[in-house]
Every structure is written in structure tokens, then in C-alpha cells.
Design an enzyme around this catalytic site. Structure first.
Site, PDB file in Angstrom:
ATOM      1  N   ARG A  51      -5.209   6.865  -1.634  1.00  0.00           N
ATOM      2  CA  ARG A  51      -3.745   6.920  -1.539  1.00  0.00           C
ATOM      3  C   ARG A  51      -3.131   7.755  -2.665  1.00  0.00           C
ATOM      4  NH1 ARG A  51      -2.875   3.853   2.816  1.00  0.00           N
ATOM      5  NH2 ARG A  51      -4.221   2.023   3.097  1.00  0.00           N
ATOM      6  N   ASP A  69       0.806  -1.225   0.000  1.00  0.00           N
ATOM      7  CA  ASP A  69       0.000   0.000   0.000  1.00  0.00           C
ATOM      8  C   ASP A  69       0.838   1.273   0.000  1.00  0.00           C
ATOM      9  OD1 ASP A  69      -2.492  -1.257  -0.036  1.00  0.00           O
ATOM     10  OD2 ASP A  69      -2.506  -1.499   2.136  1.00  0.00           O
ATOM     11  N   LYS A 115      -5.768  -2.782  -7.251  1.00  0.00           N
ATOM     12  CA  LYS A 115      -6.152  -2.063  -6.040  1.00  0.00           C
ATOM     13  C   LYS A 115      -7.358  -1.162  -6.349  1.00  0.00           C
ATOM     14  CE  LYS A 115      -3.269  -3.456  -2.837  1.00  0.00           C
ATOM     15  NZ  LYS A 115      -3.762  -3.965  -1.539  1.00  0.00           N
TER      16      LYS A 115
END
Length: 449
Positions: free
Chosen positions: A406, A332, A359
Site C-alpha cells: 500500500r 487500510d 500493519k
């Protein structure tokens, strides 16, 4: 994008320095697992430090829908703790409505495993991003254990309906890729199976499920398998007992202020209670290899998980090669590592990033697009990301987040030290994992507008 359909753009401008002491939110992986195992235990589980982001709150709602009693409590001193009164192993009830996990692949996949071991039927759904993500790798072993997929979208995607096994079968399963989600789903289903359920990994993935199962009273053993793998064996049908859980600060969330401090001249920050589980600290190892000043102190254990205080100072970084086998311990964090690589001197090569393509977005392509928006030379070669660091980033571009939290946070970190501002098209999805990201970074000295 907010519930009203409006986007939330934000611009990050170069700041003087980052200073101060903060605690980033509780670890998302631990938060999901504490809620799920608390719901499968007998008695009360009390959780402090739970991440109150949208992903985790959707898991809490799912546990309530499956029959557990979940409450958020505030004590006389203003402290917050969550209480979960569980239904016992295999005791989930059929939910009245589909379980909506929003953007959370982790919550959805782990709960699929827990439901697969119960004689109930449950529908699973999520937002547009989660509906696009593959679920077949989770469903395949669960079907081997006796669960049935009643309905599904193309390729095993959401929305789907899963019928748990009345008599779950223990299996020996070799994971096709290093994935804590596959492993955890099989182990959670195996709680209801007689005998021993075994998962074999060629490359070890994060071990939070194993540590927390042991904390709740399960009989589980993990041993080395080959050069880098693990063999995990769980004896089924235990009586799990409610337990206290203190959720450490999330190293994946800590990654953003850490990299921001490293690349912003004059910075010196302290982060409290950050999880330092070696299967989650690949980013810290990598940054130190690049020359980062990251010091650990005040180390301790809670529920088997190590944590420490981290002090981070601005550092001159250099380009390195990051081996593919490190990916499971930092899957991640590659987006924000790419930002660090852009500010380093020299070339950084990140190997073996295939999993980034499945993802919340195709994060491999997104990382390259983000850096190009900042004026950085970057190349994708197969599953490798190659970043040409120049010690500085021109900035000045617009980054499209693709509803990925993210990407948004990584781009804002890049803007903290780039020559010209970096604009992000939509920060709304940051709330899934780090609701206080913007105000916390501003307290440290970030210039967001």
C-alpha cells in the site's frame, strides 16, 4: 523484492488525465473468507471474481494442505471460477509441512482460528514482514477456547505451532481493539464448539465473516452493543453447505484509482462492482466530506454484500478532521487518504491511527515519510496524522516501501499529479493484493516508467 532478491523500482510522472472504465480485483477479505468457509463446508463452493494475488493464493494452498480440494477452472468462454470441495466443520487434517502465508496477516490469522477448532497440529510461517507482526491478540482468545501454542517466536510471533482443541469451548469474548481478524478467528474456532460463542466489540469492525457464515448456513446473530459496537453470537457445530460466491471489487484496491482520479485534473473514470458495505466505505465518506465527486449507480447484493458502479471525477478537495471512530471502516486506506490530503486545500487531521503501527510496516511513520519525500508538510502527534495541504505537491523524492504494497501504490498515485516525478524503490509487493495495478493504471492514463 522479487524471489530472485532483486528490487523493482518504478517512477510515476504527472499525467494529463485519467479516463476509462475498469474493474479492480476482487475483494481480498471476501476472497480469504470464501476459500476458508468453502473448505469447512460440505459439498462444492464455486467462487467467481476471486482475487488472484499472492496473499489469497497462499490461503488457497493452506486449504489444500488442510485437506480441502481447491481447483482453478476456466469455462468455454474464458471465464475463471474457483472450486472448493470442503471437509466439513472441524474436519481439517494435519498438514505435512508448515503453512506459509507469505505477507498475509489476514489469511494467517483467520486460518489460525479455523485450525484452533480442529484436533490437529499445524505450523504457521510467513515472510520477514509477517514474522515481525504480533499474533498474541489472536492467540489469547483461541487459548481460552482450548487451543495450545506449542512453540512460538518472541511475543507470539511467527513461526509458531498451534494445536487445535479436541473439545473446543464456547466463550464470551470482548475484543481489546476493533479488529475483524480477532473477531473472525474466534468465530471460526467457535464453529466446532458446542453452544454459543459470543464476540462483543466496543467499535464495530468489518462484518464480512458474519455475512458469509450466514450465506453458508450458520446460525449467527449480530445486534447493536452500546453506541458504536456489536454483539455477535454464533451457534456452534452447524453443517455448513457449499455455496456460490461472487467476490465484489475490493474497495481498498479501488481507493488508489479513485484518489488518482480526484487529484488529476480532467479525470473521469468508472469502476464496476465495487463493494459498498458501510463498514468498509469510510474512505468514500471521508473523500465526499472533502468535496470529492463520487457517484454510485447499479447497486445490488451478492452473498449479503452490497456493490455498486462508481463514477469518479477530478475534484477540488479541502482539508477536514477525520474522527478516530471512523478508523475501523478504512484502516487500510489511510495511506492513500494522506495523498488526497496533500493535494487538498487546508489542513487534514486524521485521529486515532494506532493500529497503523502494526500493519505490514509502521504505516503511520511510513505515511509521513512518503509525504515528506514528495515535499509535503506533515506531522505525527501521538496517534494522529496532520497533513498541511497546499492544493499541489512538489514531488521529486524517493519513497521507501518497506515491503508494503500500500505504500508503493499510494506513492505512485501521488506521482500521478505531483509537479516532479515520484520514484518508488520497490513495487514487487504490489502483487500481494493488486497484481494488475500498474497496467490497469496505465490503461487509465497513468505515466509510469
Amino acid at each position: 523484492m522479487t524471489l530472485s532478491g532483486q528490487t523493482m523500482p518504478l517512477e510515476a510522472r504527472k499525467c494529463q488525465s485519467l479516463t476509462g472504465r475498469v474493474r479492480v480485483p476482487g475483494d481480498k477479505s471476501i476472497s480469504h473468507r470464501a476459500l476458508i468457509l468453502g473448505a469447512l463446508a460440505v459439498g462444492e463452493t464455486r467462487i467467481s471474481g476471486l482475487l488472484e494475488g499472492e496473499d489469497v493464493l497462499n490461503t488457497a494452498k493452506a486449504m489444500q494442505a488442510l485437506g480441502a480440494k481447491v481447483e482453478r477452472r476456466t469455462d468455454d468462454n474464458g471465464g475463471i471460477a474457483w472450486s472448493v470441495r470442503g471437509v466439513g466443520t472441524g474436519g481439517f487434517a494435519t498438514p505435512e509441512a508448515p503453512l506459509d502465508f507469505g505477507n498475509s496477516g489476514t489469511g494467517c490469522r483467520l486460518v489460525m482460528g479455523a485450525v484452533a477448532g480442529c484436533p490437529i497440529r499445524a505450523a504457521f510461517d510467513g515472510d520477514g514482514s509477517l514474522r515481525s507482526r504480533p499474533m498474541r491478540r489472536i492467540l489469547d482468545p483461541l487459548e481460552l477456547m482450548g487451543a495450545r501454542v506449542i512453540s512460538q517466536s518472541d511475543g507470539g510471533r511467527l513461526p509458531l505451532t498451534l494445536e487445535g482443541a479436541r473439545d473446543p469451548l464456547p466463550i464470551v469474548y470482548r475484543t481489546p481493539v476493533a479488529s475483524a481478524q480477532i473477531k473472525s478467528a474466534v468465530l471460526l474456532a467457535g464453529l466446532s464448539a458446542p453452544g454459543v460463542t459470543t464476540v462483543i466489540e466496543r467499535e464495530a469492525s468489518r462484518d464480512h465473516t458474519e455475512l458469509m457464515l450466514k450465506h453458508f448456513g450458520a446460525d449467527i446473530v449480530s445486534v447493536a452493543e452500546g453506541a458504536h459496537g456489536r454483539k455477535i453470537s454464533l451457534t456452534g457445530q452447524p453443517e455448513l453447505h457449499g455455496a456460490g460466491v461472487t467476490v465484489p471489487a475490493d474497495p481498498s484496491s479501488a481507493a488508489f484509482p479513485i484518489v488518482a482520479a480526484l487529484i488529476t485534473e480532467g479525470s473521469d473514470i468508472v469502476l464496476d462492482d465495487v463493494m459498498t458495505n458501510p463498514l468498509r466505505t469510510g474512505l468514500f465518506v471521508t473523500l465526499r466530506e472533502m468535496g470529492a465527486s463520487i457517484e454510485e449507480s447499479e447497486t445490488r447484493l451478492d452473498a449479503g454484500e452490497p456493490m455498486a458502479q462508481l463514477r469518479v471525477k477530478a475534484s477540488r478537495l479541502r482539508g477536514i478532521e477525520v474522527p478516530a471512530e471512523r478508523a475501523p471502516s478504512m484502516i487500510d486506506e489511510y495511506l492513500v487518504l494522506a495523498v488526497a490530503a496533500a493535494f487538498a486545500e487546508g489542513t487534514t487531521v486524521m485521529r486515532g491511527l494506532r493500529e497503523l503501527r502494526v500493519k505490514e510496516s509502521d504505516r503511520l511513520e511510513a505515511a509521513a515519510a512518503m509525504l515528506r519525500a514528495g515535499g509535503v508538510a506533515v506531522e505525527i502527534a501521538g496517534d494522529d496524522l496532520i497533513v498541511e495541504g497546499r492544493g499541489r505537491v512538489p514531488g521529486g523524492g524517493l519513497v521507501t516501501t518497506h515491503m508494503d504494497h500500500r505504500i508503493a501504490m499510494s506513492a505512485l498515485v501521488m506521482g500521478c499529479a505531483s509537479d516532479a516525478p515520484v520514484k518508488v524503490d520497490d513495487i514487487a509487493f504490489i502483487a500481494t493484493s493488486f497484481p494488475d495495478f500498474v497496467p490497469m493504471m496505465q490503461r487509465l492514463g497513468a505515466n509510469f516508467a
